[in-house]
Design an enzyme around this catalytic site. Structure first.
Site, PDB file in Angstrom:
ATOM      1  N   ASP A 130      34.299  59.602  37.538  1.00 23.73           N
ATOM      2  CA  ASP A 130      33.858  59.723  36.154  1.00 23.73           C
ATOM      3  C   ASP A 130      34.902  59.178  35.169  1.00 23.73           C
ATOM      4  O   ASP A 130      35.937  58.634  35.568  1.00 23.73           O
ATOM      5  CB  ASP A 130      33.502  61.179  35.860  1.00 23.73           C
ATOM      6  CG  ASP A 130      32.261  61.338  34.998  1.00 23.73           C
ATOM      7  OD1 ASP A 130      31.959  60.421  34.213  1.00 23.73           O
ATOM      8  OD2 ASP A 130      31.585  62.389  35.106  1.00 23.73           O
ATOM      9  N   MET A 167      32.105  49.745  28.606  1.00 26.42           N
ATOM     10  CA  MET A 167      32.667  48.400  28.443  1.00 26.42           C
ATOM     11  C   MET A 167      31.995  47.411  29.392  1.00 26.42           C
ATOM     12  O   MET A 167      32.642  46.552  29.982  1.00 26.42           O
ATOM     13  CB  MET A 167      34.185  48.424  28.635  1.00 26.42           C
ATOM     14  CG  MET A 167      34.889  49.314  27.609  1.00 26.42           C
ATOM     15  SD  MET A 167      36.659  49.055  27.508  1.00 26.42           S
ATOM     16  CE  MET A 167      36.687  47.470  26.636  1.00 26.42           C
ATOM     17  N   ARG A 181      27.773  52.797  36.705  1.00 32.52           N
ATOM     18  CA  ARG A 181      26.835  53.302  35.716  1.00 32.52           C
ATOM     19  C   ARG A 181      26.742  52.322  34.557  1.00 32.52           C
ATOM     20  O   ARG A 181      27.752  51.875  34.022  1.00 32.52           O
ATOM     21  CB  ARG A 181      27.276  54.673  35.229  1.00 32.52           C
ATOM     22  CG  ARG A 181      26.800  55.809  36.115  1.00 32.52           C
ATOM     23  CD  ARG A 181      25.392  56.251  35.786  1.00 32.52           C
ATOM     24  NE  ARG A 181      25.363  56.852  34.469  1.00 32.52           N
ATOM     25  CZ  ARG A 181      25.741  58.109  34.232  1.00 32.52           C
ATOM     26  NH1 ARG A 181      26.149  58.895  35.216  1.00 32.52           N
ATOM     27  NH2 ARG A 181      25.684  58.579  33.003  1.00 32.52           N
ATOM     28  N   ASP A 185      24.486  59.633  30.389  1.00 33.89           N
ATOM     29  CA  ASP A 185      23.749  60.536  31.263  1.00 33.89           C
ATOM     30  C   ASP A 185      22.257  60.564  30.910  1.00 33.89           C
ATOM     31  O   ASP A 185      21.880  60.542  29.734  1.00 33.89           O
ATOM     32  CB  ASP A 185      24.288  61.956  31.149  1.00 33.89           C
ATOM     33  CG  ASP A 185      25.653  62.107  31.802  1.00 33.89           C
ATOM     34  OD1 ASP A 185      26.195  61.102  32.309  1.00 33.89           O
ATOM     35  OD2 ASP A 185      26.185  63.239  31.791  1.00 33.89           O
TER      36      ASP A 185
END
Length: 368
Positions: A130, A167, A181, A185
């Site tokens: 994360d 980014m 990702r 979320d």
């Protein structure tokens, strides 16, 4: 070489996780067992991924992460052994910052080598990494350190970079991880789901075998959308070659939810070896055509109706990359039926509101 499939604790359980959720305890039927007993493991759902909140608040005196004694008394190694014994794989979570997003446990920033060696020693197969509490350091500086650390262990570990698309990781993360990702979320709503699909589609040309765009985990079965909306969700994720990580409680699946998650024909689209992500090739107001080539000269088409009313949606051959006048056999992947009529130049359907049709198109050989 194909998108990962499995289950993740976060969307349903958030921080309320423990070792009994992951494996068998007493008479409970739990996640590792449920993936097997429902038949989902045989379909490819093999990763059992532990999210945030699994470790103690602080590292031990030697600087190692410690599984939380109140919830993971047996340790993580015992869970990997259990999962591997079921023919499954175990994933774990950390963060490229000082602490994880929940703030309940340390992140791996500055401890990458030690944590990578710990994960490898436990037999971990997957790491979700994360992006919280990162000290404003660029992800291009932080993420490669964990990549090198994992590679140095010699253990194959799928690395899922959870940088939230901040980014544009699709432009640089293919050298660092196996998925990245592209969005913030997801939540269990139609608006969140379709917006994540849109954001992810922008980077379609950057997906390939070994590196996948990730619009976040599946919400199918959590109750916030209709059955038709969940079918749209699963169809778009499958065609987009997204990771298929279940986010509901697989111990208590309805027949409708199992029919969606267990649709072998749609899963086969996701796992197709060509590995080309679907793109949105037509967008006329609130109805769209999504398509991708598949192996064996086949094509997948999703006719998506985002409106609150029925819409007739048409995909022309020149829109979806099929030569003009090609005769095609079409299979409806949700009805599990091949259309009796052969198609030439287009496929069209009357699509209900907030729903889709998903067709597999196979060109037929020319007859003399």
């Amino acid at each position: 070489m194909t998108p990962p499939m499995g289950w993740n604790t976060w969307n349903h359980f958030y921080c309320d996780i423990n070792e009994t959720v992951i494996r068998e305890s007493g008479t409970n039927i739990l996640m590792s067992d449920a993936l097997v007993s429902t038949g989902l493991a045989k379909l490819g759902y093999r990763y059992v991924n532990i999210e945030d909140c699994w470790a103690e608040h602080d590292r031990n005196s030697k600087g190692y992460l410690v599984p939380r004694k109140s919830t993971f008394r047996s340790g993580i190694k015992a869970l990997t052994d259990y999962a591997h014994g079921k023919g499954l794989k175990l994933g774990i979570y950390s963060d490229a910052g000082s602490r994880t997003c929940s703030q309940t446990m340390p992140g791996s920033l500055g401890h990458e080598q030690k944590d990578a060696e710990t994960f490898a020693s436990w037999g971990i197969d997957y790491l979700k990494y994360d992006n919280c509490n990162n000290g404003d350091l660029k992800p291009m500086k932080r993420y490669p350190v964990m990549t090198r650390a994992l590679m140095s262990t010699g253990r194959p570990i799928f690395l899922s970079l959870c940088e939230w698309g901040d980014m544009h990781p699709a432009l640089w993360a293919d050298k660092l991880g196996n998925s990245w990702r592209t969005t913030m979320d997801i939540n269990d709503s139609w608006e969140s789901m379709v917006s994540r699909a849109d954001q992810n589609e922008v980077y379609a040309e950057h997906a390939r075998p070994g590196g996948w765009n990730d619009p976040d985990m599946l919400e199918v079965g959590n109750g916030g959308m209709s059955n038709d909306e969940y079918i749209v969700h699963f169809s778009l994720w499958a065609a987009s070659k997204a990771p298929l990580l279940i986010g509901c409680d697989v111990r208590n699946l309805s027949k409708e939810t199992l029919a969606i998650l267990g649709n072998e024909e749609v899963i086969a689209v996701n796992q197709d070896p060509l590995g080309v992500q679907a793109k949105k090739v037509r967008m006329e107001g609130d109805h769209e055509v999504w398509t991708a080539p598949l192996s064996g000269y086949r094509t997948v088409v999703v006719l998506l109706n985002r409106s609150p009313e029925f819409r007739i949606i048409t995909a022309q051959w020149d829109d979806i990359g099929i030569p003009p006048k090609t005769v095609v056999e079409a299979r409806d992947l949700w009805k599990h039926a091949t259309l009796e009529k052969r198609l030439v130049n287009k496929v069209k359907a009357n699509v209900p509101p907030h729903a889709c049709k998903m067709f597999l198109l196979m060109p037929l050989p020319l007859l003399e």
